[in-house]
Design an enzyme around this catalytic site. Structure first.
Site, PDB file in Angstrom:
ATOM      1  N   GLU A   1      17.856  35.126  52.321  1.00 34.65           N
ATOM      2  CA  GLU A   1      17.867  34.225  51.219  1.00 34.65           C
ATOM      3  C   GLU A   1      16.633  33.982  51.356  1.00 34.65           C
ATOM      4  OE1 GLU A   1      20.167  30.301  52.488  1.00 34.65           O
ATOM      5  OE2 GLU A   1      20.021  31.657  53.361  1.00 34.65           O
TER       6      GLU A   1
ATOM      7  N   LYS B   1      13.023  28.286  60.241  1.00 34.50           N
ATOM      8  CA  LYS B   1      12.554  28.263  59.175  1.00 34.50           C
ATOM      9  C   LYS B   1      12.471  26.589  58.573  1.00 34.50           C
ATOM     10  CE  LYS B   1      14.083  31.578  55.709  1.00 34.50           C
ATOM     11  NZ  LYS B   1      16.219  32.115  55.786  1.00 34.50           N
TER      12      LYS B   1
ATOM     13  N   ARG C   1      18.052  39.354  67.485  1.00 35.50           N
ATOM     14  CA  ARG C   1      17.063  38.762  66.612  1.00 35.50           C
ATOM     15  C   ARG C   1      15.973  38.978  67.584  1.00 35.50           C
ATOM     16  NH1 ARG C   1      16.687  34.748  63.807  1.00 35.50           N
ATOM     17  NH2 ARG C   1      18.980  34.880  63.885  1.00 35.50           N
TER      18      ARG C   1
HETATM   19  P1  ATP Z   1      18.523  30.801  58.710  1.00 31.22           P
HETATM   20  O1  ATP Z   1      18.916  31.320  59.834  1.00 31.22           O
HETATM   21  O2  ATP Z   1      16.992  29.755  59.264  1.00 31.22           O
HETATM   22  O3  ATP Z   1      18.710  31.049  57.294  1.00 31.22           O
HETATM   23  P2  ATP Z   1      17.629  33.740  58.800  1.00 31.22           P
HETATM   24  O4  ATP Z   1      16.633  33.452  59.874  1.00 31.22           O
HETATM   25  O5  ATP Z   1      19.457  34.246  59.341  1.00 31.22           O
HETATM   26  O6  ATP Z   1      17.255  31.770  58.341  1.00 31.22           O
HETATM   27  P3  ATP Z   1      17.995  35.626  56.262  1.00 31.22           P
HETATM   28  O7  ATP Z   1      16.627  34.707  55.313  1.00 31.22           O
HETATM   29  O8  ATP Z   1      18.952  34.775  55.917  1.00 31.22           O
HETATM   30  O9  ATP Z   1      16.828  34.077  56.941  1.00 31.22           O
HETATM   31  O10 ATP Z   1      17.421  36.695  56.878  1.00 31.22           O
HETATM   32  C1  ATP Z   1      16.978  37.598  56.320  1.00 31.22           C
HETATM   33  C2  ATP Z   1      17.239  38.900  57.163  1.00 31.22           C
HETATM   34  O11 ATP Z   1      16.678  39.042  57.874  1.00 31.22           O
HETATM   35  C3  ATP Z   1      19.421  38.401  58.157  1.00 31.22           C
HETATM   36  O12 ATP Z   1      19.883  39.593  57.787  1.00 31.22           O
HETATM   37  C4  ATP Z   1      19.072  37.937  59.720  1.00 31.22           C
HETATM   38  O13 ATP Z   1      19.729  38.780  60.265  1.00 31.22           O
HETATM   39  C5  ATP Z   1      17.438  39.026  60.184  1.00 31.22           C
HETATM   40  N1  ATP Z   1      16.973  38.565  60.931  1.00 31.22           N
HETATM   41  C6  ATP Z   1      15.797  37.170  60.250  1.00 31.22           C
HETATM   42  N2  ATP Z   1      15.761  36.179  61.647  1.00 31.22           N
HETATM   43  C7  ATP Z   1      15.262  37.607  62.394  1.00 31.22           C
HETATM   44  C8  ATP Z   1      15.113  37.375  63.324  1.00 31.22           C
HETATM   45  N3  ATP Z   1      14.909  36.267  64.722  1.00 31.22           N
HETATM   46  N4  ATP Z   1      14.999  38.794  64.369  1.00 31.22           N
HETATM   47  C9  ATP Z   1      15.857  39.696  63.839  1.00 31.22           C
HETATM   48  N5  ATP Z   1      16.085  39.612  62.320  1.00 31.22           N
HETATM   49  C10 ATP Z   1      16.590  38.269  61.904  1.00 31.22           C
HETATM   50 MG    MG Z   2      20.918  33.042  57.838  1.00 36.27          MG
END
Ligand code: ATP
Ligand code: MG
Length: 596
Positions: A70, A311, A301
């Site tokens: 995102e 974030k 994750r």
């Molecule tokens: P938020 O939950 O704050 O919106 P997010 O970390 O989910 O943030 P996205 O931009 O939606 O942010 O993430 C993009 C991709 O990265 C998603 O597929 C998510 O699952 C993956 N991702 C985010 N954080 C992690 C993590 N700590 N470990 C592995 N994958 C991650």
């Molecule tokens: Mg997200």
């Protein structure tokens, strides 16, 4: 040197997949390839429902994954895991990985984030070629599909208040209750949905819900909301829409329109998988999307000790100026890591090593640091830097004399050659390499003791000068003229200490930043503390060091090992004026590790 990790890995090449560690996702893909579930489909390069899809000369990828950030923040170490996983699988299985900006939310998304995400994924060494998409590009399809769902009786407009909806949703142990609007006819629903789209209602007055099952044991299947009214300007579509799809509705559609085969996400989406499957099955029945349908697969994750990856917390650190912007070398953002001197290869090794699992766990940050260290050890040339200089005078060396010593650029790589280190009467050495009164087991300089000046001569300490405050200002030594490293007989002197030095008239004073972990505790904010209170007050120290003259010409992002001190990188932003500024990436050893 810096070019090594810049060279991008093509996603459509097939290096030996068998050399890779197997994990449960690979097992699923192997099985799918065996059964031919996803026979390679031709792809025009343009997403779309079956009817719209032009079958052209496009490629025939065996699998199709996607990384769907995102664009509302900078990518962090957790995203690197998802990137390495999705692009890595595509690479190993002769597939393709899409970069898709999940920009269905009209607020918060900015071009700055889009640009930084593109740069970060490229930096990690991956390439999506023409497969870059924006979820907002599918708004019209998402809307059309919603109308189809309404017509087929699979969706209805609910006009309860948010509170009423919450109250009737039920709990984990108690079934939900049907909304009084659940029995609206498709004709009524369609008229209302169109009026929602036309902007006839204010935010929050109506919502489109999927008609699944209010008594389902899975709350996510109790008629989830799929479209909401939101009078907001979208960064890409402007004011064209005042209704926006919910993530749970948008994401499966995005995957299906792009012919994704394996939609890999983190564990918190596990409970949403039944809706993902329900929705795509309905849309396939209605002829909206291609089959075979994508399948969602969840993995744990990345959680890292000494780091925050949320974030919201990263934004707070930047906005409250606890760090110097998004690319502060102490932040766990990829832009920060790059300035810190971390390498893309180091990240890829780290992710390969950790693998993917189904259960949440914490990884110690020292493992990532060790992966970086390992790669830097192989790739970084050695240089000499004196970080806390004190003057050393060779009393028996003449004022205008000068000669060359030779230092290897890498101890295990003779092919990298040697470079001259000028030797003269006045040198800089580390303050800690001299003690007027030695402590027990101290082998370096103290009056009467001999050490080797690494790659140079053996010297014997004969005393020191101090200022009025008692601070040592100069160490005095005599050198052994027949002890020059590399000359016959030079090893006749048996000394225990071996210290580094630079010639005072040849070295130059330069800025060096010593970075340490941003947080002082393993779990910042743990135990109900404010995570800000856990910041390490000594995470950044700026010093003026005496540097070997060869370092003066370092280009931005050149990496070195400063002998005995660790790995350093010429800061990619602040070295632009022509004078490199060095950031410490990691120390030579993990000084915190037990038993070291
Ligand atoms: P938020 O939950 O704050 O919106 P997010 O970390 O989910 O943030 P996205 O931009 O939606 O942010 O993430 C993009 C991709 O990265 C998603 O597929 C998510 O699952 C993956 N991702 C985010 N954080 C992690 C993590 N700590 N470990 C592995 N994958 C991650
Ligand atoms: Mg997200």
């Amino acid at each position: 040197m810096a070019d090594i990790e810049k060279s991008s890995i093509r996603v459509d090449t097939v290096p030996g997949a068998s050399a890779r560690v197997h994990n449960f996702i690979r097992h699923i893909i192997d099985a799918d390839l065996k059964t031919g579930k996803y026979a390679p489909r031709r792809w025009s390069g343009e997403p779309g429902p079956a009817a719209e899809q032009r079958v052209g000369a496009g490629d025939t990828a065996k699998i199709r994954t996607r990384f769907p950030p995102e664009p509302n923040g900078y990518l962090h170490f957790g995203h690197a895991k998802s990137i390495c996983l999705n692009f890595g699988l595509a690479q190993d299985y002769a597939g393709v990985c899409h970069l898709r900006f999940d920009d269905t939310n009209p607020e918060k998304e900015e071009q700055e984030y889009v640009d930084s995400i593109i740069e970060a994924v490229h930096w990690l060494g991956f390439d999506w070629k023409e497969n870059q998409y924006f979820a907002s590009g599918y708004f019209q399809w998402m809307y059309d599909f919603a109308e189809k769902l309404i017509e087929a009786g699979h969706a209805y407009v609910d006009s309860q208040t948010a509170e009423e909806m919450r109250a009737s949703r039920g709990t984990l142990t108690e079934a939900g209750r049907d909304s009084p609007f659940r029995s609206r006819t498709p004709t009524e629903n369609l008229a209302l949905f169109r009026a929602m789209k036309a902007g006839e209602f204010p935010d929050g007055t109506h919502i489109l819900r999927a008609k699944v099952d209010m008594s389902s044991g899975n709350i996510n299947l109790r008629d989830p909301a799929i479209y909401r009214i939101r009078h907001a300007t979208h960064h890409a579509t402007g004011d064209a829409w005042c209704i926006y799809p919910m993530y749970t509705y948008a994401h499966p559609i995005e995957d299906a329109l792009e012919n994704i085969t394996h939609s890999i996400c983190t564990l918190e989406f596990e409970d949403q998988r039944p809706f993902y499957d329900w929705l795509l099955a309905r849309l396939a029945e209605l002829g909206c999307v291609n089959t075979p349908l994508p399948q969602q697969i969840e993995f744990a994750r990345l959680n890292l000790s000494y780091v925050v990856l949320s974030k919201r917390k990263l934004i707070q650190l930047v906005e409250e100026k606890h760090v110097d912007g998004w690319d502060d070398p102490r932040l766990p953002t990829l832009v920060g890591a790059r300035r810190r001197g971390f390498t893309a290869e180091g990240f890829r090794r780290f992710n390969e090593m950790n693998g993917v699992t189904k259960s949440d766990s914490w990884i110690d940050i020292s493992i990532l640091e060790e992966c970086q260290r390992e790669h830097l050890n192989e790739t970084a040339p050695r240089r000499i830097a004196v970080l806390d200089p004190v003057r050393l005078v060779i009393d028996n060396y003449s004022e205008n004399q000068e000669e060359e010593c030779l230092a290897p650029n890498h101890p295990q790589k003779p092919e990298w050659g040697k470079r001259p280190l000028p030797f003269s009467k006045e040198l800089w050495i580390e303050r800690e390499d001299f003690m007027e009164v030695p402590s027990k087991g101290y082998f370096r300089l103290f009056p009467g003791n001999m050490v080797r000046l690494r790659y140079g001569f053996v010297v014997k300490c004969i005393g020191c000068d101090k200022d009025a405050a008692g601070t040592i200002t100069t160490v005095h030594c005599e050198y052994m003229a027949d002890s020059k490293s590399g000359t016959p007989g030079s090893d006749n002197y048996k000394v225990k200490g071996n210290i580094h030095w630079v010639s005072a008239q040849h070295a130059y004073a330069g800025e060096v930043r010593l970075y340490d972990r941003l947080f002082a505790v393993e779990e910042p904010g743990g135990g109900g503390r404010d995570f800000i209170a856990d910041l390490n007050p000594d995470s950044k120290r700026v010093i003026t060091a005496q540097l070997e003259s060869a370092l003066k010409h370092a280009a931005a992002e050149d990496r070195f090992q400063f002998e005995r001190h660790g790995y350093f990188v010429a800061d990619r932003i602040d070295s632009k004026g022509g004078t490199p500024v060095f950031n410490r990436t990691v120390t030579l050893k993990d000084s915190r590790a037990k038993g070291k």
